[in-house]
Design a protein around this motif. Structure first.
Motif, PDB file in Angstrom:
ATOM      1  N   TRP A 259       0.835  -1.196   0.000  1.00  0.00           N
ATOM      2  CA  TRP A 259       0.000   0.000   0.000  1.00  0.00           C
ATOM      3  C   TRP A 259       0.873   1.250   0.000  1.00  0.00           C
ATOM      4  CZ3 TRP A 259      -4.757  -0.143  -1.390  1.00  0.00           C
ATOM      5  CH2 TRP A 259      -5.551  -1.264  -1.130  1.00  0.00           C
ATOM      6  N   VAL A 260       0.504   2.179  -0.867  1.00  0.00           N
ATOM      7  CA  VAL A 260       1.175   3.473  -0.955  1.00  0.00           C
ATOM      8  C   VAL A 260       0.133   4.570  -0.819  1.00  0.00           C
ATOM      9  CG1 VAL A 260       2.452   5.061  -2.472  1.00  0.00           C
ATOM     10  CG2 VAL A 260       3.106   2.646  -2.340  1.00  0.00           C
ATOM     11  N   ILE A 261       0.471   5.601  -0.059  1.00  0.00           N
ATOM     12  CA  ILE A 261      -0.382   6.792   0.031  1.00  0.00           C
ATOM     13  C   ILE A 261       0.324   7.910  -0.711  1.00  0.00           C
ATOM     14  CG2 ILE A 261      -1.515   8.447   1.562  1.00  0.00           C
ATOM     15  CD1 ILE A 261      -1.300   6.313   3.772  1.00  0.00           C
ATOM     16  N   GLY A 262      -0.363   8.458  -1.697  1.00  0.00           N
ATOM     17  CA  GLY A 262       0.189   9.558  -2.470  1.00  0.00           C
ATOM     18  C   GLY A 262      -0.421  10.881  -2.051  1.00  0.00           C
ATOM     19  N   LYS A 263       0.420  11.881  -1.860  1.00  0.00           N
ATOM     20  CA  LYS A 263      -0.033  13.225  -1.512  1.00  0.00           C
ATOM     21  C   LYS A 263       0.212  14.133  -2.708  1.00  0.00           C
ATOM     22  CE  LYS A 263       0.957  17.066   1.671  1.00  0.00           C
ATOM     23  NZ  LYS A 263       1.835  17.518   2.761  1.00  0.00           N
ATOM     24  N   ALA A 264      -0.867  14.578  -3.327  1.00  0.00           N
ATOM     25  CA  ALA A 264      -0.779  15.496  -4.472  1.00  0.00           C
ATOM     26  C   ALA A 264      -0.930  16.913  -3.950  1.00  0.00           C
ATOM     27  CB  ALA A 264      -1.849  15.167  -5.498  1.00  0.00           C
ATOM     28  N   GLU A 265       0.193  17.578  -3.728  1.00  0.00           N
ATOM     29  CA  GLU A 265       0.183  18.928  -3.165  1.00  0.00           C
ATOM     30  C   GLU A 265       0.575  19.946  -4.227  1.00  0.00           C
ATOM     31  OE1 GLU A 265       1.808  20.125   0.969  1.00  0.00           O
ATOM     32  OE2 GLU A 265       3.377  20.715  -0.452  1.00  0.00           O
ATOM     33  N   TYR A 266      -0.142  21.062  -4.228  1.00  0.00           N
ATOM     34  CA  TYR A 266       0.147  22.135  -5.179  1.00  0.00           C
ATOM     35  C   TYR A 266       0.121  23.464  -4.427  1.00  0.00           C
ATOM     36  CZ  TYR A 266       0.613  23.911  -9.936  1.00  0.00           C
ATOM     37  OH  TYR A 266       1.109  24.471 -11.089  1.00  0.00           O
ATOM     38  N   SER A 267       1.153  24.280  -4.671  1.00  0.00           N
ATOM     39  CA  SER A 267       1.239  25.596  -4.040  1.00  0.00           C
ATOM     40  C   SER A 267       1.640  26.621  -5.092  1.00  0.00           C
ATOM     41  CB  SER A 267       2.261  25.573  -2.903  1.00  0.00           C
ATOM     42  OG  SER A 267       3.571  25.403  -3.417  1.00  0.00           O
ATOM     43  N   GLY A 268       1.884  27.838  -4.647  1.00  0.00           N
ATOM     44  CA  GLY A 268       2.313  28.868  -5.579  1.00  0.00           C
ATOM     45  C   GLY A 268       3.641  28.550  -6.235  1.00  0.00           C
ATOM     46  N   LYS A 269       4.412  27.652  -5.646  1.00  0.00           N
ATOM     47  CA  LYS A 269       5.696  27.245  -6.227  1.00  0.00           C
ATOM     48  C   LYS A 269       5.566  26.075  -7.180  1.00  0.00           C
ATOM     49  CE  LYS A 269       8.369  28.803  -2.217  1.00  0.00           C
ATOM     50  NZ  LYS A 269       9.350  28.397  -1.173  1.00  0.00           N
ATOM     51  N   GLY A 270       4.351  25.524  -7.316  1.00  0.00           N
ATOM     52  CA  GLY A 270       4.141  24.419  -8.236  1.00  0.00           C
ATOM     53  C   GLY A 270       3.817  23.125  -7.518  1.00  0.00           C
TER      54      GLY A 270
END
Length: 300
Positions: A280-291
């Motif tokens: 099992w893998v948990i992926g965190k898709a994070e996006y900010s002003g830096k990309g």
């Protein structure tokens, strides 16, 4: 200040670390001709490190300091630096000889003392403990044995393995920096969990570490021995594609709401070469002003 050594002495009297360490270290010297008992050497060296005097040669001066003498159980000399009063603690050469006769078997016994101290600190067995694994650089000064240049730390260093549970240290294992972060971690884990479960057979054990510990040998051992883990997982193109839709949603939310926005996905994954099974893998898709900033953990 060095006056804090007296507080450390009171703490040691409660934990009984120095006395137990003294019993774990063989002393081949003749007690009739020994000027400095081994317990005194341990007190001077351990308290000296705690007070910021890291090197054995620091004791050439600190052996005369009243705070060190009182902490080690000696009566301070009436006149500073008076050799004729026979009150100085051990010299740096005595400390060096002492440290060089401590072998691997002795170090193992001293780690058992650390672990017993941890286990004794609980009034009753906890339901769950989290063991944090980490490695860091220990800079080498001079042409020491097994020195290697580590590109990540940009220096010649050692790479000791540490295991903590909360604020308590359980393992401090010195290694050369030519090895990976998880070097000997499976063997350390086997010994560590065996000792813990001998006292707490029902406790749930969780290992936590960065991507350096997401190696097949350690995870396979945990899977077979009912030990949980949460390790960071280094990103690659396959993992990034797996959370592409979540990253798009995070980017749209960031455009409307600003700041950092994140979406998560839980999925099965297996490397093509090294892993023997899907995990099992948990992926965190994070996006900010830096990309975009995708992150992953692997867990059982």
């Amino acid at each position: 200040s060095d006056g804090g050594l007296l507080l450390l002495r009171e703490i040691d009297r409660r934990l009984d670390l120095v006395r137990r360490s003294d019993q774990a270290i063989p002393d081949p010297r003749n007690p009739l001709t020994t000027a400095h008992p081994q317990a005194e050497l341990l007190t001077s060296r351990i308290f000296g490190i705690a007070a910021g005097y890291e090197d054995a040669n620091d004791h050439q001066n600190q052996r005369h300091e009243p705070a060190f003498q009182v902490a080690a159980g000696r009566t301070p000399a009436q006149n500073d630096y008076s050799e004729d009063q026979h009150n100085p603690l051990a010299s740096c050469s005595t400390h060096s000889r002492f440290e060089n006769r401590v072998d691997c078997k002795t170090i193992f016994a001293m780690h058992e003392i650390l672990l017993d101290t941890f286990l004794d600190s609980f009034d009753e067995p906890p339901q769950e403990i989290i063991l944090d694994y980490d490695a860091t650089d220990d800079t080498v000064h001079g042409n020491q044995d097994r020195r290697h240049f580590n590109g990540f730390y940009d220096s010649y260093c050692f790479l000791p393995l540490y295991v903590f549970c909360g604020d308590q240290i359980l393992v401090s294992y010195l290694r050369p920096s030519s090895v990976g972060a998880a070097h000997h971690a499976p063997a350390v884990t086997k010994l560590l969990t065996g000792k813990i479960r001998s006292r707490w057979p029902e406790v749930r054990i969780i290992l936590r570490g960065d991507s350096g510990y997401a190696v097949e040998r350690l995870m396979r051992w945990c899977d077979k021995n009912d030990v949980n883990y949460v390790f960071g997982l280094q990103k690659n193109n396959v993992l990034v594609r797996e959370i592409a839709c979540e990253m798009t949603r995070a980017r749209i939310r960031q455009a409307y709401l600003g700041g950092k926005q994140a979406c998560f996905k839980w999925f099965r994954y297996r490397t093509t070469k090294s892993w023997d099974r899907h995990r099992w893998v948990i992926g965190k898709a994070e996006y900010s002003g830096k990309g975009p900033n995708p992150r992953f953990v692997v867990t059982n």
